[in-house]
Motif scaffolding. Structure first.
Motif, short mmCIF file in Angstrom:
data_model
loop_
_atom_site.label_atom_id
_atom_site.label_comp_id
_atom_site.label_asym_id
_atom_site.label_seq_id
_atom_site.Cartn_x
_atom_site.Cartn_y
_atom_site.Cartn_z
N ASP A 83 -35.67 17.91 23.49
CA ASP A 83 -35.56 19.13 24.30
C ASP A 83 -36.16 18.90 25.69
O ASP A 83 -37.32 18.48 25.81
CB ASP A 83 -36.30 20.27 23.58
CG ASP A 83 -36.04 21.62 24.22
OD1 ASP A 83 -36.11 21.74 25.46
OD2 ASP A 83 -35.79 22.59 23.47
N PRO A 84 -35.40 19.16 26.75
CA PRO A 84 -35.92 18.95 28.12
C PRO A 84 -37.20 19.73 28.40
O PRO A 84 -38.06 19.26 29.16
CB PRO A 84 -34.76 19.43 29.00
CG PRO A 84 -33.54 19.27 28.16
CD PRO A 84 -33.98 19.58 26.76
N THR A 117 -40.96 13.86 18.24
CA THR A 117 -39.58 13.98 17.75
C THR A 117 -39.34 15.37 17.19
O THR A 117 -40.27 16.12 16.89
CB THR A 117 -39.28 12.97 16.62
OG1 THR A 117 -39.93 13.40 15.41
CG2 THR A 117 -39.72 11.57 16.97
N ALA A 118 -38.08 15.68 17.01
CA ALA A 118 -37.67 16.83 16.22
C ALA A 118 -37.54 16.33 14.78
O ALA A 118 -38.03 15.25 14.44
CB ALA A 118 -36.35 17.38 16.75
N SER A 119 -36.87 17.08 13.91
CA SER A 119 -36.73 16.68 12.52
C SER A 119 -35.42 17.23 11.96
O SER A 119 -34.72 18.00 12.64
CB SER A 119 -37.91 17.18 11.69
OG SER A 119 -37.96 18.59 11.74
N ARG A 134 -31.07 11.49 14.39
CA ARG A 134 -30.09 11.89 15.40
C ARG A 134 -30.73 11.79 16.77
O ARG A 134 -31.85 11.30 16.92
CB ARG A 134 -29.57 13.30 15.10
CG ARG A 134 -28.79 13.38 13.77
CD ARG A 134 -28.28 14.78 13.50
NE ARG A 134 -27.65 14.86 12.18
CZ ARG A 134 -26.37 14.61 11.94
NH1 ARG A 134 -25.58 14.26 12.93
NH2 ARG A 134 -25.88 14.72 10.72
N GLU A 135 -30.03 12.29 17.79
CA GLU A 135 -30.46 12.07 19.17
C GLU A 135 -31.84 12.66 19.47
O GLU A 135 -32.56 12.16 20.34
CB GLU A 135 -29.43 12.68 20.14
CG GLU A 135 -28.15 11.87 20.26
CD GLU A 135 -28.40 10.50 20.87
OE1 GLU A 135 -28.92 10.44 21.99
OE2 GLU A 135 -28.11 9.49 20.21
N ASP A 136 -32.23 13.74 18.79
CA ASP A 136 -33.54 14.34 19.07
C ASP A 136 -34.67 13.73 18.25
O ASP A 136 -35.81 14.17 18.32
CB ASP A 136 -33.50 15.86 18.85
CG ASP A 136 -33.08 16.25 17.45
OD1 ASP A 136 -32.78 15.35 16.64
OD2 ASP A 136 -33.04 17.46 17.16
N GLN A 137 -34.34 12.68 17.47
CA GLN A 137 -35.36 12.01 16.66
C GLN A 137 -35.47 10.52 16.96
O GLN A 137 -36.49 9.90 16.69
CB GLN A 137 -35.04 12.21 15.17
CG GLN A 137 -35.08 13.68 14.76
CD GLN A 137 -34.20 13.95 13.56
OE1 GLN A 137 -34.40 13.36 12.50
NE2 GLN A 137 -33.22 14.83 13.71
N VAL A 152 -41.72 18.18 15.36
CA VAL A 152 -41.40 19.61 15.42
C VAL A 152 -40.42 19.95 14.30
O VAL A 152 -39.35 19.32 14.18
CB VAL A 152 -40.80 19.99 16.79
CG1 VAL A 152 -40.46 21.48 16.81
CG2 VAL A 152 -41.78 19.64 17.91
N VAL A 153 -40.78 20.92 13.49
CA VAL A 153 -39.93 21.39 12.40
C VAL A 153 -39.62 22.87 12.64
O VAL A 153 -40.54 23.67 12.79
CB VAL A 153 -40.62 21.23 11.03
CG1 VAL A 153 -39.69 21.68 9.91
CG2 VAL A 153 -41.06 19.79 10.82
#
Length: 211
Positions: A83-84, A117-119, A134-137, A152-153
């Motif tokens: 996320d920007p 990262t995201a999750s 994926r792209e955010d991880q 981040v969950v």
């Protein structure tokens, strides 16, 4: 001889599919009925010696920056699709932002203080977080080599148990994405029960639960 006994034992079985031969009243992937899914998830993650911050989605970026500052992280690597707003908050906190393009070597990742990262999924029953990269991880090495992981969950990603999680991840598996299952920071014990942290991944796991 062993195979002969097996054949004899199965001689009267007419239905080759064991799921149909012995029907069980269970729908795979059905939620287990956990009363407080988010509360149970937090309790289990904390039990693994991880830190959890429950915040509104609008405060995720600021919380990431605060955690990195509190843990004296000077540099982090982030996946391309992060996320920007999270990126901006990290930079504003004075933390060096490193991109994985071109891919950083393991030696370079080892010198970076952390990763954000995201999750993909969180599992309440086991306190497990699953990444499908994926792209955010980002690729697996990003979440395995640096010493600290801020993950981040989202609340809507938390499910009751493992079968429900597997159902959620079916698309990722079909698409060929690798899965990393995280239950707390990396730790192991030898035969004398001496706990050693950081052997197989980050020794510190910080979870931001976005509600």
């Amino acid at each position: 001889m062993i195979l002969g006994r097996i054949r004899s034992a199965l001689a009267d079985v007419t239905q080759p599919d064991p799921a149909l031969d012995v029907p069980i009243e269970w729908e795979y992937g059905r939620p287990s009925g956990t009363a407080d899914v988010l509360g149970t998830f937090v309790e289990m993650v904390v039990d693994y010696q991880a830190v959890v911050k429950r915040v509104p989605a609008s405060e995720v970026a600021a919380t990431i920056a605060t955690l990195l500052t509190e843990y004296d992280v000077a540099s982090v690597v982030v996946p391309a699709g992060l996320d920007p707003a999270w990126r901006s908050a990290i930079t504003a906190a004075g933390v060096e932002l490193r991109a994985d393009d071109p891919p950083l070597s393991h030696q370079q990742l080892n010198r970076i203080g952390g990763v954000v990262t995201a999750s993909a999924v969180g599992i309440a029953e086991t306190g497990t977080i699953v990444l499908d990269h994926r792209e955010d991880q980002g690729r697996r090495a990003l979440s395995l080599v640096p010493d600290l992981h801020v993950c981040v969950v989202r609340a809507d990603q938390v499910v009751s148990d493992v079968p429900e999680a597997v159902g959620r991840l079916a698309g990722s598996v079909t698409e060929g994405h690798p899965l990393t299952w995280i239950s707390g920071g990396s730790a192991t014990s030898d035969i004398e029960l001496s706990r050693v942290e950081g052997v197989h991944g980050p020794r510190t796991l910080l979870v931001v639960l976005a509600e």
